[in-house]
Design a protein around this motif. Structure first.
Motif, PDB file in Angstrom:
ATOM      1  N   SER A 159      47.862 -33.896 -37.296  1.00 36.36           N
ATOM      2  CA  SER A 159      46.683 -34.548 -37.846  1.00 36.36           C
ATOM      3  C   SER A 159      45.695 -34.995 -36.772  1.00 36.36           C
ATOM      4  O   SER A 159      44.759 -35.733 -37.058  1.00 36.36           O
ATOM      5  CB  SER A 159      47.119 -35.739 -38.698  1.00 36.36           C
ATOM      6  OG  SER A 159      47.984 -36.563 -37.965  1.00 36.36           O
ATOM      7  N   SER A 160      45.905 -34.549 -35.539  1.00 34.41           N
ATOM      8  CA  SER A 160      44.981 -34.965 -34.480  1.00 34.41           C
ATOM      9  C   SER A 160      44.361 -33.755 -33.796  1.00 34.41           C
ATOM     10  O   SER A 160      44.912 -32.668 -33.837  1.00 34.41           O
ATOM     11  CB  SER A 160      45.734 -35.824 -33.455  1.00 34.41           C
ATOM     12  OG  SER A 160      46.763 -35.071 -32.878  1.00 34.41           O
ATOM     13  N   PRO A 161      43.205 -33.927 -33.171  1.00 31.24           N
ATOM     14  CA  PRO A 161      42.527 -32.781 -32.555  1.00 31.24           C
ATOM     15  C   PRO A 161      43.237 -32.300 -31.291  1.00 31.24           C
ATOM     16  O   PRO A 161      44.099 -33.005 -30.766  1.00 31.24           O
ATOM     17  CB  PRO A 161      41.148 -33.335 -32.187  1.00 31.24           C
ATOM     18  CG  PRO A 161      41.115 -34.741 -32.608  1.00 31.24           C
ATOM     19  CD  PRO A 161      42.469 -35.183 -32.980  1.00 31.24           C
ATOM     20  N   VAL A 162      42.857 -31.136 -30.817  1.00 33.45           N
ATOM     21  CA  VAL A 162      43.508 -30.573 -29.640  1.00 33.45           C
ATOM     22  C   VAL A 162      42.564 -30.415 -28.449  1.00 33.45           C
ATOM     23  O   VAL A 162      43.012 -30.258 -27.326  1.00 33.45           O
ATOM     24  CB  VAL A 162      44.140 -29.204 -29.942  1.00 33.45           C
ATOM     25  CG1 VAL A 162      45.201 -29.333 -31.008  1.00 33.45           C
ATOM     26  CG2 VAL A 162      43.094 -28.198 -30.362  1.00 33.45           C
ATOM     27  N   ASN A 163      41.264 -30.438 -28.692  1.00 29.39           N
ATOM     28  CA  ASN A 163      40.331 -30.265 -27.577  1.00 29.39           C
ATOM     29  C   ASN A 163      40.007 -31.609 -26.930  1.00 29.39           C
ATOM     30  O   ASN A 163      40.145 -32.658 -27.563  1.00 29.39           O
ATOM     31  CB  ASN A 163      39.054 -29.600 -28.067  1.00 29.39           C
ATOM     32  CG  ASN A 163      39.299 -28.160 -28.460  1.00 29.39           C
ATOM     33  OD1 ASN A 163      39.718 -27.353 -27.649  1.00 29.39           O
ATOM     34  ND2 ASN A 163      39.081 -27.839 -29.723  1.00 29.39           N
ATOM     35  N   PHE A 164      39.560 -31.553 -25.690  1.00 25.91           N
ATOM     36  CA  PHE A 164      39.407 -32.778 -24.905  1.00 25.91           C
ATOM     37  C   PHE A 164      38.411 -33.760 -25.516  1.00 25.91           C
ATOM     38  O   PHE A 164      38.764 -34.900 -25.828  1.00 25.91           O
ATOM     39  CB  PHE A 164      39.004 -32.412 -23.468  1.00 25.91           C
ATOM     40  CG  PHE A 164      38.854 -33.600 -22.576  1.00 25.91           C
ATOM     41  CD1 PHE A 164      39.969 -34.345 -22.204  1.00 25.91           C
ATOM     42  CD2 PHE A 164      37.617 -33.996 -22.119  1.00 25.91           C
ATOM     43  CE1 PHE A 164      39.846 -35.447 -21.395  1.00 25.91           C
ATOM     44  CE2 PHE A 164      37.478 -35.104 -21.298  1.00 25.91           C
ATOM     45  CZ  PHE A 164      38.595 -35.827 -20.933  1.00 25.91           C
TER      46      PHE A 164
END
Lengths: 319, 426
Positions: free
Chosen positions: A261-266
């Protein structure tokens, strides 16, 4: 005649770095154990009961779902156990058994399995369970009431509730060190700040959770709380209280960093973390709920796919 | 196998191995029987220009099919004993020609002369038989004229030392190869790409030398073109489209050797990667079955082990140890059954390891969702499928062990195939 041996054929790459979700889940549980043990010492046998029931039923629900959907059992990867453990850590030690079982049902089945199991869940399963329980049985989460029969050797209260109902003056006596060492009421495993930080930092260093989310979350809390305090220091508490009480640290190190449920890009990770921090303080200071962490993370989970659209341009792409 | 380090704050970094200058090459005797692959599908109906029973000599330039320009330059002298179809990966078909070698057979002395006379496509076809050639490499392509030629003094996959060895020990031949290619193609702009440690050796070839960092996958042809040559390769296009042709130092040295000494490019340098990860450099006659090499090195390969041609991240697993050494067999890697990593059909958990390690910034976490469901067009249009440079790092770090790289290769293959069929029917 040459006798042909059979060799294993598969596609490249032939190396793997050895990471696995099983290792990851067990390490997260291990890291959570530090704060949990502190909680168990504080709350004793009833807390142990809640934890055990929660972990056991979470595994049970996932196994049932595996059987119904005719999939290979996935309980071995530790994710159900982890969900049960994190869920129980947020509960007060006096939680009745039926609420625990209902909670894990919601976590595992509604939060995760109906979306297709691990990886498919748009929300953090633990928080789906928490949110439904908090709305349905609000009174069970009145930590001061729940712990009325406990005899602590020191003065304790649930800082966020006191803040909400009695204003800043009621919590002026609380020091950061006291809060961090668990001299407050709250969930079984969420009061010992030192334990949570230690466990969380371990996870970050080992690469099991992402520092970007945690750091921006905590910064979001600090900055927003500070702005509120600057605006009206008699009505709003400062960053210290918000950082070290309620579910803040637990959320920052164990909940917001949930993979699916969380993003992967910086940059999205930074935005995501900061947004949760801001939302948490908004709910705490302006909303009706005592602690906004659960709803803040759920809300921003919802925005995750859009936030994660901000990504670097792929190599060789022209438009 | 390089595992994840204890501190996991940053993505894992894989390093190319540097050539140990004391490394020597072990030559393997030509076996009794060798196999050559001709890059064309064979069916029984085809009328062939060579038949079982024919005598052939090393250095002959043999046309195999009536209707194809493909030529075979055998590395041995002997008698053709069999011609069969062979299917490779991703629908690639070859014609396998088995040759029984005769000891003390005479080689075709005219090869060097015919080679120097050849031009255009016939030169391309001959060079396809040279060691170190990548199957798509053609020297002269009038459709895609290039202005620069890069000679790689480093192999693009890990642990392989061939090109570094060539730069270290055969730079004179590379130099001769360069002047031959200059004449044949009319291109003046040559660059040798080497690791820092071999820069001084490479200088003596008299062309521009650039160094490459030893972090994988910096020596991939795509990254050499983009980062070292400073050309932008548009997604889905090749380095040739950007004006850069990349040739292995080994091929250039072989061309050089033929043009100077008129020999026959019959042997291939191979890095053998043992089960424990140690490497041996060997030189074998092209067409040598892999089991000959393994028994020479006394490597025990058991049932359920894995034999790989190529390196650990981009090689190809083969199902038979009778597979021959081909011009592009740069390495043979043996993996013990205990070391074979598991592959699972779990769904992606969105941990993002692949996204953070991807050298081409491909959103692998989103891409894989489309690939798993066969939505290849969507994957190519919106999720940067064709930006992928085929390094394999995504699958290397995948926590749920999805064969990401395989999905990507399959999608690219399917799309290319569709486009070809559509173009034919248009």
């Amino acid at each position: 005649m040459h006798k042909q041996k059979k060799y294993i054929v598969s596609h490249a790459p032939f190396w793997h770095d050895g990471s696995s979700i099983t290792t990851k889940n067990y390490h997260i549980m291990l890291a959570a154990l530090i704060a949990l043990i502190a909680g168990l010492i504080q709350y004793g046998a009833p807390a142990l009961g809640v934890i055990s029931l929660s972990v056991a039923t979470a595994i049970f629900w996932e196994l049932i779902m595996n059987k119904i959907t005719k999939r290979t059992p996935t309980v071995g990867n530790g994710n159900a156990a982890l969900t049960g453990l994190l869920f129980a850590m947020m509960l007060p030690p006096t939680m009745p058994w039926w609420a625990v079982i209902t909670g894990t049902f919601v976590c595992v089945i509604i939060g995760k399995e109906i979306f297709g199991g691990l990886g498919g869940n748009p929300f953090n399963p633990v928080l789906v369970g928490m949110a439904i329980l908090m709305i349905a049985w609000k009174d069970l989460f009145d930590f001061d009431q729940a712990l009325i029969n406990y005899d602590f050797e020191y003065f304790v209260l649930y800082p966020l509730a006191a803040l909400k109902h009695f204003g800043v003056s009621s919590i002026e006596s609380l020091s950061a060190i006291d809060l961090l060492s668990g001299k407050q009421t709250g969930g079984i495993g969420t009061t010992c700040g030192f334990g949570l930080i230690l466990g969380g930092v371990y996870l970050i260093i080992r690469g099991f959770s992402r520092w970007e989310i945690t750091v921006s979350y905590l910064l979001g809390i600090c900055v927003t709380a500070f702005i509120f305090k600057m605006a009206d220091s008699t009505a709003y508490a400062g960053p210290v209280i918000h950082l070290f009480s309620g579910y803040t640290l637990f959320g920052a190190f164990f909940l917001a960093t949930e993979d699916s449920s969380s993003p992967v890009n910086f940059i999205p990770m930074l935005i995501y973390g900061a947004a949760i921090g801001i939302m948490t303080i908004l709910i705490r200071n302006i909303g009706v709920y005592v602690d906004g962490t659960v709803f803040a993370i759920l809300l921003i989970n919802l925005a995750n796919p859009i936030i994660d659209k901000i990504r670097p341009r792929a190599m060789g792409r022209t438009v | 196998m390089i595992k994840r380090s204890f501190i996991g704050l940053f993505p894992p970094v894989l390093q190319y191995e540097e050539l140990d200058i004391t490394k020597t090459v072990d030559s393997i005797k030509t076996p009794e029987s060798v196999i050559f692959f001709v890059d064309k599908e064979y069916s029984k109906k085809d009328s062939l220009l060579i038949q079982p029973g024919d005598k052939i000599s090393a250095g002959d330039i043999l046309s195999v099919f009536n209707d194809s320009e493909e030529v075979l330059v055998p590395s041995v002298t002997g008698e053709v004993t069999g011609i069969e179809a062979f299917s490779g990966n991703f629908g690639k078909n070859y014609t396998a020609v088995t040759v029984k070698t005769t000891s003390n057979g005479k080689v075709n002395k005219e090869f060097g002369k015919s080679f120097k006379k050849a031009s255009g496509n016939s030169l391309n076809q001959i060079i396809k038989n040279f060691p170190g050639v990548v199957s798509e490499t053609v020297l002269i392509n009038s459709d895609k004229p290039v202005d620069s030629i890069v000679i790689t003094g480093i192999d693009s996959d890990l642990l392989i030392l061939n090109n570094q060895y060539i730069i270290k020990n055969r730079i004179e031949e590379v130099k001769a190869g360069i002047s031959f290619i200059k004449k044949a193609t009319g291109i003046d702009n040559f660059t040798i790409v080497v690791p820092e440690s071999l820069a001084s050796e490479a200088q003596s070839a008299g062309v521009s030398v650039k160094t490459v960092e030893l972090t994988y996958p910096n020596a991939s042809h795509m990254l050499i073109t983009q980062n070292i040559m400073g050309r932008k390769v548009i997604a889905g296009k090749t380095t040739e489209d950007a004006g850069v042709k990349i040739i292995n130092a080994e091929t250039v040295a072989a061309i050089g050797a033929v043009s100077v000494k008129s020999g026959i490019p019959d042997s291939k340098l191979i890095t053998v990667i043992n089960k424990d990860g140690s490497t041996n450099l060997i030189s074998a006659t092209m067409g040598t079955p892999i089991n000959t090499i393994l028994s020479h090195l006394k490597i025990d390969v058991n049932e359920r082990d894995r034999i790989i041609t190529g390196g650990p991240l981009t090689g190809t697993a083969i199902y038979s140890d009778l597979h021959p050494v081909l011009p592009d067999t740069d390495a043979i890697m043996i993996q013990d059954r205990e070391d074979i990593p598991e592959i699972l059909d779990n769904s992606c958990i969105n941990c993002g390891e692949c996204v953070r390690i991807c050298p081409a910034n491909v959103p692998v976490n989103l891409l894989i969702r489309f690939l798993e469901n066969g939505e290849y067009d969507e994957a190519a249009d919106n999720y940067d499928l064709f930006s992928c440079i085929d390094c394999g790092l995504c699958a290397y770090v995948c926590q749920v062990k999805i064969p990401v790289f395989q999905y990507i290769k399959l999608a690219k293959h399917e799309l290319t195939r569709n486009n070809t069929v559509e173009a034919e029917n248009a």
